[in-house]
Enzyme design. Structure first.
Site, PDB file in Angstrom:
ATOM      1  N   CYS A 103       1.345  -1.241  -0.070  1.00  0.00           N
ATOM      2  CA  CYS A 103       0.334   0.103  -0.243  1.00  0.00           C
ATOM      3  C   CYS A 103       0.602   1.408  -0.104  1.00  0.00           C
ATOM      4  O   CYS A 103       0.776   1.846  -0.748  1.00  0.00           O
ATOM      5  CB  CYS A 103      -0.637   0.219   1.482  1.00  0.00           C
ATOM      6  SG  CYS A 103      -1.792   1.417   0.923  1.00  0.00           S
ATOM      7  N   CYS A 201      -6.355  -3.403   7.050  1.00  0.00           N
ATOM      8  CA  CYS A 201      -7.666  -2.605   7.104  1.00  0.00           C
ATOM      9  C   CYS A 201      -8.709  -2.940   6.133  1.00  0.00           C
ATOM     10  O   CYS A 201      -9.637  -2.733   6.445  1.00  0.00           O
ATOM     11  CB  CYS A 201      -7.126  -1.209   6.548  1.00  0.00           C
ATOM     12  SG  CYS A 201      -6.964  -0.822   4.723  1.00  0.00           S
TER      13      CYS A 201
END
Length: 358
Positions: A103, A201
Site C-alpha cells: 500500500c 484495513c
C-alpha cells in the site's frame, strides 16, 4: 512551501498536519477511501483498523478544527489492483504477504502522492515515524528510522521509489509516540487518545479465512506432515499459517513441539518441524528497490519482519535478486515478507523474500 498531507483520521497524521501548519507551510489534507463504507458496516471490527467511516469523519473534523481544506480521494480501484488482489494471490501461493508495504509503495506513496504533486504541491507528508535527512555519505536525502524505535515505521517504507524521498516530509520522526499524543492534547485535537490501528484495513475482523470466503475462496483442511512425510496432524487451510507458527493447528502426535517449517500449496500440506529447523542462515529476495547506490557486495543489517531483531549480514546483489548471508541464524525467514536493509539508522532499500536458506 505547499504541502499535501495524508490525513488518516488518527493522531499521528493529525499532529503531522498541525506541526506543518505551525511551521508556516501552506497545507491541504488528503484522505484516502480504500473501501466502500458499507464494507465496514457489515463487518465485526475486532481491532482498530484504518480507512473506516469513523476515520473519515475524524479526518474531516481534524481538518475543520485546524482550518485546512480536505479532499477525499477515491483509491478503491488502485487499492484492489495493487494491494488486495496481490495479497489474495500470494496467500494462495503459500506466501505471507505484507499488504501495508505494498500500500505504501503503490497507493499512499504512489497514486496518492502523484495526485497531490500533480496539483502543484511542493511536497507530500504523512504521520509516519521515520525521518528524511540529507546523508553526506550517500550524497542525497535518505529515509532514517524514527527516534522512537518502538514505533519506527521505516521498515514499511523500504520499497517506495527512491525519487519520492526528495519530496517527502515526516514531521513526526523526531518525536516519540507519547510526545505526539501530548502535542495533540495540548493543541486540542480530539483524537489525541485515539486507539492505534492494529490490523489489515481490509480485514477488519482479523480473519483471513473470512476474507478469502468473501473473495469466493473456501479453505480446505489438510495434512500436517514432517519433512520425512509422516502425518502428525491436521490444518484448517494452508493460507492461515506462516513460517515459525506453532499454534492454530491440530496435532495428533504428542510429545514434541512443532513449528511451521513450510507449505506445499499444490498438495494442501503444511510441513512442521523442530524449533531449530525454523532458523535460517540466509535468504534469497527478489525485486529489490534501492534508495541509494549499493555495490555488488556489502555488509549491513537486515530486518525480515517489522518486529524482528536486526541481523548483521553480507548482501550480494545480482540482477533482480539479492542473496543475504546472516552472521547468526535468524528465526522465521518468511517468503512474501520484506527484507529491509540498513546502514545504521539509514534505510538502504528492501526486497521481497523469495526463500530462506537453512
Amino acid at each position: 512551501m505547499k504541502v499535501g498531507v495524508a490525513l488518516s483520521g488518527g493522531v499521528d497524521s493529525a499532529v503531522a498536519l498541525y506541526l506543518l501548519l505551525k511551521e508556516g507551510h501552506e497545507v491541504k489534507a488528503f484522505h484516502m477511501k480504500t473501501k466502500e463504507d458499507e464494507f465496514f458496516i457489515k463487518k465485526e471490527i475486532k481491532k482498530k483498523v484504518c480507512c473506516s467511516p469513523s476515520d473519515t469523519a475524524d479526518a474531516m473534523r481534524i481538518a475543520h478544527f485546524l482550518g485546512v481544506e480536505i479532499e477525499i480521494v477515491d483509491v478503491k480501484e488502485i487499492f484492489r489492483e495493487k494491494v488486495i488482489e496481490p495479497f489474495k494471490r500470494d496467500l494462495l501461493k503459500g506466501l505471507t504477504p505484507n499488504p501495508c508495504a505494498h500500500c505504501n509503495r503503490f497507493v499512499k506513496f504512489g497514486y496518492l502522492m502523484d495526485y497531490v504533486l500533480n496539483q502543484g504541491f511542493d511536497a507530500f507528508a504523512s504521520g509516519h515515524y521515520a525521518r528524511i535527512e540529507f546523508s553526506e555519505k550517500y550524497g542525497r536525502k535518505v529515509i532514517k528510522k524514527g527516534v522512537d524505535l518502538k514505533k519506527d515505521q521505516s521498515y514499511f517504507l523500504a520499497r517506495i521509489e527512491p525519487w519520492r524521498i526528495e519530496r517527502l516530509i515526516f514531521p513526526n520522526g523526531i518525536y516519540t509516540k507519547e510526545e505526539i499524543r501530548k502535542i495533540a492534547e495540548e493543541a486540542g485535537i480530539h483524537v489525541a487518545k485515539k486507539q492505534e490501528s492494529q490490523d489489515v484495513c481490509f480485514i477488519p475482523d482479523g480473519s483471513i479465512e473470512n476474507f478469502l470466503k468473501d473473495e469466493g475462496i473456501t479453505l480446505k483442511d489438510g495434512d500436517i506432515i514432517t519433512p520425512e512425510g509422516e502425518v502428525v496432524g491436521r490444518h484448517f487451510g494452508y493460507p492461515l499459517y506462516t513460517i515459525g507458527q506453532r499454534k492454530g493447528f491440530k496435532i495428533e502426535k504428542f510429545g514434541r513441539r512443532y513449528y511451521v517449517r513450510g507449505k506445499i500449496p499444490e498438495k494442501n500440506v503444511v510441513v512442521v518441524s523442530d524449533l531449530e529447523d525454523v532458523f535460517f542462515s540466509g535468504l534469497i529476495a527478489e525485486d529489490p528497490v534501492w534508495h541509494v547506490e549499493v555495490p555488488e557486495e556489502f555488509r549491513c543489517v537486515c530486518r525480515v519482519r517489522k518486529k524482528s531483531e536486526e541481523a548483521p549480514a553480507v548482501v550480494k546483489v545480482k540482477d533482480n535478486e539479492v542473496e543475504v548471508s546472516f552472521e547468526k541464524k535468524v528465526f522465521a525467514v518468511t517468503p512474501g515478507q520484506i527484507a529491509a536493509f540498513y546502514d545504521g539508522d539509514t534505510l538502504l532499500g528492501g526486497a521481497i523474500i523469495k526463500e530462506g536458506i537453512r
